[in-house]
Write an enzyme that holds these catalytic residues in place. Structure first.
Site, PDB file in Angstrom:
ATOM      1  N   TRP A 145       0.870  -0.889   0.165  1.00 17.23           N
ATOM      2  CA  TRP A 145       0.024   0.086  -0.074  1.00 17.23           C
ATOM      3  C   TRP A 145       1.059   1.354   0.091  1.00 17.23           C
ATOM      4  O   TRP A 145       1.822   1.417   0.959  1.00 17.23           O
ATOM      5  CB  TRP A 145      -0.761   0.029   1.236  1.00 17.23           C
ATOM      6  CG  TRP A 145      -1.865   1.163   1.599  1.00 17.23           C
ATOM      7  CD1 TRP A 145      -2.926   1.569   0.604  1.00 17.23           C
ATOM      8  CD2 TRP A 145      -2.037   1.730   2.549  1.00 17.23           C
ATOM      9  NE1 TRP A 145      -3.451   2.502   0.822  1.00 17.23           N
ATOM     10  CE2 TRP A 145      -2.993   2.888   2.192  1.00 17.23           C
ATOM     11  CE3 TRP A 145      -1.304   1.986   3.765  1.00 17.23           C
ATOM     12  CZ2 TRP A 145      -3.200   3.843   3.190  1.00 17.23           C
ATOM     13  CZ3 TRP A 145      -1.579   2.929   4.663  1.00 17.23           C
ATOM     14  CH2 TRP A 145      -2.523   3.891   4.465  1.00 17.23           C
ATOM     15  N   ASP A 226       0.095  -4.628  10.071  1.00 16.96           N
ATOM     16  CA  ASP A 226      -0.758  -3.838   9.449  1.00 16.96           C
ATOM     17  C   ASP A 226      -1.895  -4.936   9.275  1.00 16.96           C
ATOM     18  O   ASP A 226      -1.922  -5.739   8.371  1.00 16.96           O
ATOM     19  CB  ASP A 226      -0.499  -3.002   8.432  1.00 16.96           C
ATOM     20  CG  ASP A 226      -1.653  -1.907   7.867  1.00 16.96           C
ATOM     21  OD1 ASP A 226      -2.764  -2.074   8.675  1.00 16.96           O
ATOM     22  OD2 ASP A 226      -1.443  -1.272   7.078  1.00 16.96           O
ATOM     23  N   LYS A 261     -13.301  -0.725   7.054  1.00 15.83           N
ATOM     24  CA  LYS A 261     -13.881  -2.000   6.217  1.00 15.83           C
ATOM     25  C   LYS A 261     -14.951  -2.677   6.973  1.00 15.83           C
ATOM     26  O   LYS A 261     -16.104  -2.919   6.646  1.00 15.83           O
ATOM     27  CB  LYS A 261     -12.891  -2.799   5.625  1.00 15.83           C
ATOM     28  CG  LYS A 261     -12.334  -1.892   4.407  1.00 15.83           C
ATOM     29  CD  LYS A 261     -10.950  -1.099   4.919  1.00 15.83           C
ATOM     30  CE  LYS A 261     -10.634  -0.359   3.699  1.00 15.83           C
ATOM     31  NZ  LYS A 261      -9.411   0.660   4.170  1.00 15.83           N
TER      32      LYS A 261
END
Length: 413
Positions: A145, A226, A261
């Site tokens: 990312w 993460d 999310k």
């Protein structure tokens, strides 16, 4: 004389930003803006990592809607919260990461600070490790990312990388990855994706995680795990495997988590930074440092989104409903992976798209070149990230065949 001085002074300040260069658009959010400006009815946005329903909408979860109703009826004042955030949220974060009866939780050797989403957690981690602990080197996967690199560079780190993806066969380049990690200098902060690797969708097996952990221990690396998509791979418990493995090892490490999310609360920016230490006293001292950085940065985190999550987590009925809805989202993503693979077969794709069903989470690394991604945008109104990453949750039964036609066309021509 005074007028002359003031005029020159004003001229100098007028030139303060005259030499500032414009920054490029964000490689992900910028694509979303282009999509919004596209007038074509058949356009499809596969760029931004948000879950969408079969109707192409971001859902408001039923459990969250009930929590909103309760908060509204309570009519509580909107006062300041604690610098470390909502205590109930922090407890929920640790339960999800380590398990309710975990030794880490019972011993209180981990501290959790509510953050501005997972991004804010990573920023707090980078600042803690650099300005308090004195770390200067970090390593991210290739690919990763993009914000991982940007955050650590802006925090003052020298950012290197370790190979993750094998372009030749679309698998994890595991042996190269291990070699790269072994070559890292002791004390290097290594950013690892706990599950649902972004952007590849390829995750380690349990045995591979054990090998990575051993290298981390042997080389004296500093792991930051993460976990922005807990619950989107196999389930809440299963997706925390790597974190619980690291916790059982007894080493110190950090975890960035997000509820964007899993609760569909993207704009509320609810996340947490958890630091696992050696004992409760050490955790208390680390907590004091992270709170100080949060205070200087944004004073204290917002209450509303955290209160929604804490309300759901604290009610057994709402929590069960949330877990059911999370399972529904996970199942729809998996069904879209199969649908895309089948549609590509039906269109006669020159490349076997079976790989998409082997990947996990919201994303798929398609292998498309930047030139092919540009063609998809210009010719078909299909928007993806330049590196070929697509968000599977942007697919539905109304657009998957159209997407497959476009994917096939840009490969053939």
């Amino acid at each position: 004389m005074l007028l002359f001085y003031c005029w020159n002074h004003i001229n100098m300040t007028d030139k303060l930003f005259a030499e500032v260069a414009g920054a490029p658009e964000d490689p992900i959010l910028g694509v979303g803006q282009q999509y919004k400006a596209d007038p074509r009815a058949e356009k499809v946005n596969l760029s931004v990592g948000v879950y969408q329903t079969e109707e192409g909408k971001i859902p408001v979860l039923r459990a969250v809607r009930e929590a909103e109703t309760r908060l509204y009826n309570a009519a509580a004042p909107h006062g300041y919260g604690q610098i470390s955030g909502n205590p109930a949220l922090g407890a929920f974060v640790q339960e999800l990461l380590f398990g309710k009866d975990s030794e880490v939780v019972r011993s209180r050797r981990a501290c959790t600070v509510q953050s501005l989403g997972g991004t804010g957690a990573i920023k707090l981690a980078a600042d803690l490790l650099h300005f308090v602990v004195g770390k200067t080197k970090a390593a991210t996967s290739v690919p990763t990312w993009g914000n991982h690199n940007a955050i650590f560079k802006q925090a003052g780190f020298d950012v290197s990388h370790y190979q993750y993806y094998n372009k030749a066969d679309g698998t994890i380049a595991f042996e190269q990855l291990l070699a790269d990690l072994r070559a890292k200098e002791a004390g290097t902060v290594v950013i690892l994706h706990a599950c649902c690797h972004n952007p590849t969708g390829l995750d380690f097996t349990a045995d591979q995680w054990k090998e990575v952990l051993q290298i981390v221990i042997d080389r004296g690396l500093v792991p930051l795990l993460d976990i922005a998509y807990q619950g989107f791979d196999r389930g809440l418990e299963e997706d925390a495997f790597s974190i619980r493995l690291f916790a059982e090892s007894g080493i110190s490490f950090l975890v960035s988590s997000s509820f964007s999310k899993s609760f569909s609360l993207y704009g509320e920016r609810v996340g947490g930074l958890t630091v696992v230490c050696q004992n409760a006293d050490e955790a208390a001292r680390v907590l004091s440092q992270v709170k100080q950085m949060a205070r200087a940065n944004y004073s204290n985190p917002p209450n509303y989104g955290a209160s929604l999550v804490a309300t759901v987590a604290g009610d057994p009925v709402l929590r069960a409903q949330w877990e059911e809805e999370l399972g529904e989202m996970r199942a729809r993503i998996r069904s879209m992976r199969v649908a895309l693979k089948n549609a590509m077969d039906a269109e006669g794709s020159p490349r076997d798209f079976s790989f998409v069903t082997a990947q996990d989470g919201m994303f798929s690394f398609t292998g498309f070149t930047p030139e092919q991604v540009e063609r998809l945008k210009k010719e078909y109104g299909i928007y993806a990230v330049a590196n070929g990453r697509i968000c599977i949750a942007g697919l539905n039964n109304h657009n998957v065949q159209y997407v497959a036609k476009a994917f096939t066309a840009v490969q053939k021509n």
